[in-house]
Design a protein around this motif. Sequence first.
Motif, PDB file in Angstrom:
ATOM      1  N   HIS A 151      -2.221  46.614   1.782  1.00 53.01           N
ATOM      2  CA  HIS A 151      -1.576  45.490   2.478  1.00 53.01           C
ATOM      3  C   HIS A 151      -0.522  44.801   1.622  1.00 53.01           C
ATOM      4  O   HIS A 151       0.272  44.012   2.132  1.00 53.01           O
ATOM      5  CB  HIS A 151      -2.606  44.470   2.974  1.00 53.01           C
ATOM      6  CG  HIS A 151      -3.415  43.809   1.893  1.00 53.01           C
ATOM      7  ND1 HIS A 151      -2.896  42.955   0.953  1.00 53.01           N
ATOM      8  CD2 HIS A 151      -4.746  43.887   1.632  1.00 53.01           C
ATOM      9  CE1 HIS A 151      -3.845  42.528   0.160  1.00 53.01           C
ATOM     10  NE2 HIS A 151      -4.984  43.081   0.534  1.00 53.01           N
ATOM     11  N   SER A 152      -0.468  45.105   0.298  1.00 55.19           N
ATOM     12  CA  SER A 152       0.583  44.526  -0.534  1.00 55.19           C
ATOM     13  C   SER A 152       0.603  45.188  -1.896  1.00 55.19           C
ATOM     14  O   SER A 152      -0.356  45.866  -2.292  1.00 55.19           O
ATOM     15  CB  SER A 152       0.377  43.011  -0.711  1.00 55.19           C
ATOM     16  OG  SER A 152      -0.794  42.757  -1.473  1.00 55.19           O
ATOM     17  N   VAL A 153       1.705  44.972  -2.610  1.00 48.32           N
ATOM     18  CA  VAL A 153       1.812  45.391  -4.010  1.00 48.32           C
ATOM     19  C   VAL A 153       2.305  44.203  -4.823  1.00 48.32           C
ATOM     20  O   VAL A 153       2.967  43.294  -4.303  1.00 48.32           O
ATOM     21  CB  VAL A 153       2.775  46.585  -4.200  1.00 48.32           C
ATOM     22  CG1 VAL A 153       2.258  47.829  -3.506  1.00 48.32           C
ATOM     23  CG2 VAL A 153       4.186  46.241  -3.719  1.00 48.32           C
ATOM     24  N   ILE A 177      -1.616  52.806 -12.437  1.00 48.76           N
ATOM     25  CA  ILE A 177      -1.354  51.536 -11.771  1.00 48.76           C
ATOM     26  C   ILE A 177      -2.678  50.985 -11.249  1.00 48.76           C
ATOM     27  O   ILE A 177      -3.355  51.628 -10.442  1.00 48.76           O
ATOM     28  CB  ILE A 177      -0.348  51.714 -10.626  1.00 48.76           C
ATOM     29  CG1 ILE A 177       1.008  52.133 -11.205  1.00 48.76           C
ATOM     30  CG2 ILE A 177      -0.202  50.434  -9.811  1.00 48.76           C
ATOM     31  CD1 ILE A 177       2.048  52.447 -10.173  1.00 48.76           C
ATOM     32  N   PRO A 178      -3.088  49.824 -11.712  1.00 51.14           N
ATOM     33  CA  PRO A 178      -4.396  49.278 -11.337  1.00 51.14           C
ATOM     34  C   PRO A 178      -4.405  48.762  -9.906  1.00 51.14           C
ATOM     35  O   PRO A 178      -3.372  48.629  -9.256  1.00 51.14           O
ATOM     36  CB  PRO A 178      -4.592  48.145 -12.336  1.00 51.14           C
ATOM     37  CG  PRO A 178      -3.210  47.703 -12.679  1.00 51.14           C
ATOM     38  CD  PRO A 178      -2.366  48.942 -12.651  1.00 51.14           C
ATOM     39  N   ALA A 195       4.439  42.324   0.882  1.00 42.68           N
ATOM     40  CA  ALA A 195       3.554  42.821   1.939  1.00 42.68           C
ATOM     41  C   ALA A 195       4.032  44.188   2.413  1.00 42.68           C
ATOM     42  O   ALA A 195       5.225  44.390   2.680  1.00 42.68           O
ATOM     43  CB  ALA A 195       3.528  41.835   3.108  1.00 42.68           C
ATOM     44  N   CYS A 196       3.120  45.124   2.525  1.00 46.15           N
ATOM     45  CA  CYS A 196       3.451  46.479   2.982  1.00 46.15           C
ATOM     46  C   CYS A 196       2.170  47.179   3.409  1.00 46.15           C
ATOM     47  O   CYS A 196       1.070  46.794   3.018  1.00 46.15           O
ATOM     48  CB  CYS A 196       4.144  47.267   1.859  1.00 46.15           C
ATOM     49  SG  CYS A 196       3.124  47.478   0.383  1.00 46.15           S
ATOM     50  N   HIS A 234      -2.940  46.622  -3.555  1.00 42.18           N
ATOM     51  CA  HIS A 234      -4.032  45.849  -2.960  1.00 42.18           C
ATOM     52  C   HIS A 234      -4.324  46.289  -1.529  1.00 42.18           C
ATOM     53  O   HIS A 234      -3.423  46.586  -0.746  1.00 42.18           O
ATOM     54  CB  HIS A 234      -3.673  44.362  -2.973  1.00 42.18           C
ATOM     55  CG  HIS A 234      -3.097  43.892  -4.272  1.00 42.18           C
ATOM     56  ND1 HIS A 234      -3.823  43.877  -5.450  1.00 42.18           N
ATOM     57  CD2 HIS A 234      -1.846  43.469  -4.595  1.00 42.18           C
ATOM     58  CE1 HIS A 234      -3.058  43.440  -6.431  1.00 42.18           C
ATOM     59  NE2 HIS A 234      -1.839  43.186  -5.937  1.00 42.18           N
ATOM     60  N   GLY A 235      -5.616  46.301  -1.203  1.00 42.70           N
ATOM     61  CA  GLY A 235      -6.063  46.653   0.137  1.00 42.70           C
ATOM     62  C   GLY A 235      -7.353  47.440   0.068  1.00 42.70           C
ATOM     63  O   GLY A 235      -7.503  48.306  -0.809  1.00 42.70           O
TER      64      GLY A 235
END
Length: 411
Positions: free
Chosen positions: A223-225, A127-128, A239-240, A217-218
Amino acid sequence: MSRVAVAVVGGGPSGLAAAAALAPHVDGQVLVLEREPQTGGIPRHSDHLGYGIRDLKRFVSGPAYARRLTDMARDAGAVLETEAMVTGWAGERSLRVTSPRGVRTVTADAVVLATGARERPRPARLIPGDRPDGVYTTGQLQNLVHLHHRAVGERAVIVGAELVSWSAVLTLRDAGCATVAMVSAYPRAEAYAAFRAGGRLLMDGPVLTDSRVVGLHGKDRVHSVTVEHRSTGRRREIACDTVVFTGDWIPDHELARTGGLTIDPGTRGPMVDAGLRTSRTGVFAVGNLLHPVDTADGAALDGHHVAAAALSWLSSGTAPAKGARIRALAPLRWVVPQLVSTLGGTASRGDLLLWTDEYRRLPRLRAVQDGRVLATKRTSWPAAPGRIYRAPWSLVAGADPTAGDVTVALL
């Protein structure tokens, strides 16, 4: 160097159950070698109810289940050695063991491999994206929360919708972290309906089926997928601050591979017959090393089942597994056991275990050998992707172990 009657590699449910079943009947020591500081396996840090239903006929938490199996093995007379890593083979049934007490060789009359399975982490799933903190497997999450009592984040996305995924929901809830989404590549969540229904009450977001995570991402903390719908290609950002990769299991098969055991390309675990004999003389394999992945009590029942074949080997020196090969046809991905042995016998729990890539509500199966239909069976339970499908062993029991391959197909 030491010699024992039986060496059990792995102190999880299947290894402890095998030791408990063998120790009272073996002339000599039954030694369990466990690499962790405590025996019990994955249930040890899975602090919620749901364990022991099929083997203990009780409904207990994971830690209680681990303690119970540990006590049963020890009370039966097995010796449990922790922090003992089996690093390789030193002979036919000789194992190289490394522990804080030094390096030694353990030679056994019989070896039971019970090394279990592990979840693939994010790198293995290709997963990039960035490489931030806050990304776990279920095992890492449960270890962090239940054993070390550490905090996680506030908003989590769970990748996968297997039984273990709902276990992650419970763990996150215990840690005060909301599950804002669960992502499954399958058209429906993989776990049984009872777990899905109860689990959704504990979630703060949807189960996104036919979907996959395509970006993470982060910089310091996630902070998100990015989630993509597989059929439409539509993408959305969620957002997570926590991502949990669940399921997507692979057997811990390194020791089996280095030992030269025949490995099934579908399961990636050792090939076995109904007695759980491998291709190596006097070496047996049990539990989730054989297939990813069964419940803890299912693995423990494998441990009980292997005792008969292991005792037969110890008393009479029966040959390793040979016989007619069982092959699963698409959409079935794999089958266990893979052999109808010349030594006979019935599989653990009387089940032929299969994995399917397509959902069938009331599946019908047919077994064929050399153009002859052995049996046709229908089950009253579904065959569903993402979980083991159990069919009657009687489907293939009539096969000639000296003849050609047996094929099992969904009709």
